[in-house]
Scaffold this motif. Structure first.
Motif, PDB file in Angstrom:
ATOM      1  N   PRO A  16       0.824  -1.216   0.000  1.00  0.00           N
ATOM      2  CA  PRO A  16       0.000   0.000   0.000  1.00  0.00           C
ATOM      3  C   PRO A  16       0.855   1.262   0.000  1.00  0.00           C
ATOM      4  O   PRO A  16       2.084   1.203   0.208  1.00  0.00           O
ATOM      5  N   PRO A  52      -4.741   2.177   0.216  1.00  0.00           N
ATOM      6  CA  PRO A  52      -4.450   0.757  -0.036  1.00  0.00           C
ATOM      7  C   PRO A  52      -3.965   0.488  -1.454  1.00  0.00           C
ATOM      8  O   PRO A  52      -3.357  -0.549  -1.715  1.00  0.00           O
ATOM      9  N   GLN A  53      -4.239   1.434  -2.367  1.00  0.00           N
ATOM     10  CA  GLN A  53      -3.797   1.288  -3.744  1.00  0.00           C
ATOM     11  C   GLN A  53      -2.518   2.106  -3.952  1.00  0.00           C
ATOM     12  O   GLN A  53      -2.460   3.281  -3.605  1.00  0.00           O
TER      13      GLN A  53
END
Length: 572
Positions: free
Chosen positions: A303, A372-373
């Motif tokens: 992440p 998270p990306q």
């Protein structure tokens, strides 16, 4: 070319007797160097990209003096030499056109001269990969000293950096920021020496070399104006002498696992998309197998944990105070190859074991990340059979799956002429497509992929659109931008035949980028393509003839692989 008795490459020049040794030593003594300096001391080259036309590197004369003090203290003889400097903000048509040329300058300067080890002084975007590519081709003991980021800009009571240029520009075009205010912000942004204060390409490259193990810990984030930058430079000067004595070369540091570490760190810091182009080229020079698809595969599940513009909020100065890249790597340690050797003679694990994050707002955790990306995702499809890339942390979530009609610009001139035309047939759901800005087509692959939003849509409050090109974008930029489309339009890629109104499907979760045309229709259109003539002289002709596509790193086909430190015929 290693001397068996002395162990120093430079002895093949300065250790000779008779006429040959006389010539080599006499001319060097003309600079006031005592005779005993040539009695077996390691000769350390300081490869300097200082230039007043490269403002990011304008303090490198001073930094080189710190390196020299370190070399002398460790028992070496420092010799500073200039190489081509690539100023991102001033060079036309694009600094990227000259990255490979600068790398050739570095390679040949190192190989041709009596050097036992090299310190690379680099800062501005292309200077780091260019110097490292050239040094990899020779493979001597090498250490990197980055110039450091500038101090955070201050404007009307808030922090600003290079990423704000794009926001200010759109605000000015929309009429919400006056030209006078733009000029005031301009004077407030670059308030010290150093490269961009955000996680743009320069900061990404500095972080890359630290993650690869090619610099001392903390190299990436110490501000250029901070006295500790000089301390790091002097310590690097000391250490390069040790690297020579231990005969630790680039090829011993740059293992496949070191490249994996760099890719994982880049994902976590929200590094520039330009990272892919440059790391692929570096891998090609040192002989490490690395493919475009590896960037996403290696970083899967990592992440975004560094909260810096353009993907986040803060600046490189804040990252340093929060613990820098060592603290980032400590958090990432479960994913990293920790046993690898780095240039200070310690392992990756040794360099990070006593570090922590001092500010969770700037460096978060794997459990509670900023986003998270992260990383750079690779797209495939009939538009980009060899790949294209997108930086998800800088994109708009609602546009990650999108279908819309193409609005096509044939080249950069066409784009500039029509983007703000009130008669341009464009809507918010349209997909902007820019052709012929790839490696061969421009030539040089400029940072124009983050096309501005058409003014009439800005006036309606539109702040992002899907944009596609075979070019690059600045590491300081942001938006739902698909870049590095390969093969590019100029070599007959599908991008070349897309027309206004063609429906384009972007499906980032499934890594797809398609134009809704049959294979038969695409092939029919390609039959009618007429390619522009290449430049007929000079370096640009060489570039267009030999540059590889983006998915291979846009290096020259004849420069891949390490050619070593052996020199040609000896004329003396």
């Amino acid at each position: 070319m290693k001397n068996k008795e002395e162990g120093l490459r430079s002895r093949n020049w300065f250790g000779r007797t008779g006429k040959d040794g006389f010539i080599y030593r006499a001319w060097m003594k003309g600079q006031g160097i005592p005779a005993d300096e040539f009695d077996g001391k390691p000769i350390i080259g300081i490869c300097n990209t200082w230039s007043e036309l490269t403002p990011c590197n304008a303090h490198f004369r001073e930094l080189a003096e710190s390196v020299k003090r370190g070399v002398i203290a460790a028992g070496g003889l420092p010799v500073e030499f200039p190489v081509m400097s690539l100023g991102e903000t001033l060079m036309k048509p694009t600094a990227m056109l000259y990255r490979n040329l600068a790398s050739m300058d570095v390679e040949e300067s190192i190989r041709a001269n009596p050097l036992d080890g090299v310190v690379l002084l680099c800062g501005c975007d292309k200077t780091t990969p260019a110097l490292l590519m050239g040094a990899c081709s020779v493979d001597l003991p090498t250490i990197v000293v980055s110039g450091g980021p500038m101090l955070t800009g201050k404007y009307q009571g808030r922090d600003i950096g290079t990423s704000d240029i794009w926001r200010f520009s759109e605000a000015n075009r929309a009429g919400s920021m006056l030209q006078e205010e733009l000029l005031m912000a301009e004077a407030c942004m670059c308030r010290s020496r150093g490269h961009c204060a955000v996680m743009g390409t320069a900061s990404t490259m500095a972080s890359m070399v630290e993650a690869l193990g090619l610099s001392l810990p903390e190299n990436a984030a110490i501000p250029a104006a901070d006295s500790r930058r000089k301390v790091l430079a002097e310590l690097s000067g000391r250490r390069i002498v040790g690297l020579v004595k231990e005969d630790i070369r680039l090829s011993q540091i740059l293992s496949p696992q070191a490249f994996e570490n760099a890719i994982i760190v880049n994902a976590a810091i929200g590094g520039s998309t330009n990272f892919i182009i440059h790391l692929l080229a570096i891998a090609g020079r040192i002989g490490v197998p690395l493919a475009l698809e590896d960037f996403e595969k290696i970083a899967t599940g990592v992440p975004l944990i560094v909260n810096l513009q353009p993907s986040g909020q803060f600046f490189m100065e804040d990252l340093y105070y929060a613990g820098g890249i060592p603290a980032v790597m400590k958090i990432l340690s479960p994913r990293l190859n920790k046993e690898l050797l780095t240039v200070n003679g310690k392992t990756v694990e040794d360099n990070m074991k006593n570090t922590i994050s001092y500010n969770s707002e700037v460096i978060s955790s794997l459990e509670e990340p900023i986003n998270p990306q992260s990383g750079i995702w690779v797209l495939k499809g009939n538009i980009c059979s060899d790949g294209a890339v997108i930086k998800p942390s800088a994109a708009t979530p609602r546009l990650m799956v999108h279908r819309g009609p193409a609005v096509v610009f044939e080249n950069i001139e066409d784009y500039k002429a029509r983007i703000d035309d009130p008669l341009l047939h464009v809507e918010e759901h349209s997909v902007l497509v820019l052709k012929n800005v790839g490696p061969k087509g421009y030539p040089g692959m400029p940072e124009v992929g983050n096309m501005s939003i058409p003014k009439k849509l800005l006036d309606r409050g539109v702040t992002d659109m899907v944009r596609i090109s075979d070019g690059r974008m600045s590491g300081t930029a942001f938006g739902t931008v698909i870049l590095h489309v390969s093969p590019e339009a100029a070599v007959g890629g599908t991008l070349a035949v897309i027309k206004d109104g063609d429906m384009i499907l972007l499906d980032v979760p499934n890594r797809r980028l398609e134009v809704e045309l049959t294979t038969a229709e695409l092939n029919e259109r390609k039959k009618a393509l007429v390619f522009a003539d290449m430049h007929q002289r000079g370096y640009t002709h060489l570039y267009q003839k030999h540059v590889q596509q983006a998915h291979l790193g846009a290096d020259f086909d004849f420069l891949r692989g390490c050619s070593g430190s052996e020199v040609g015929r000896d004329s003396h």
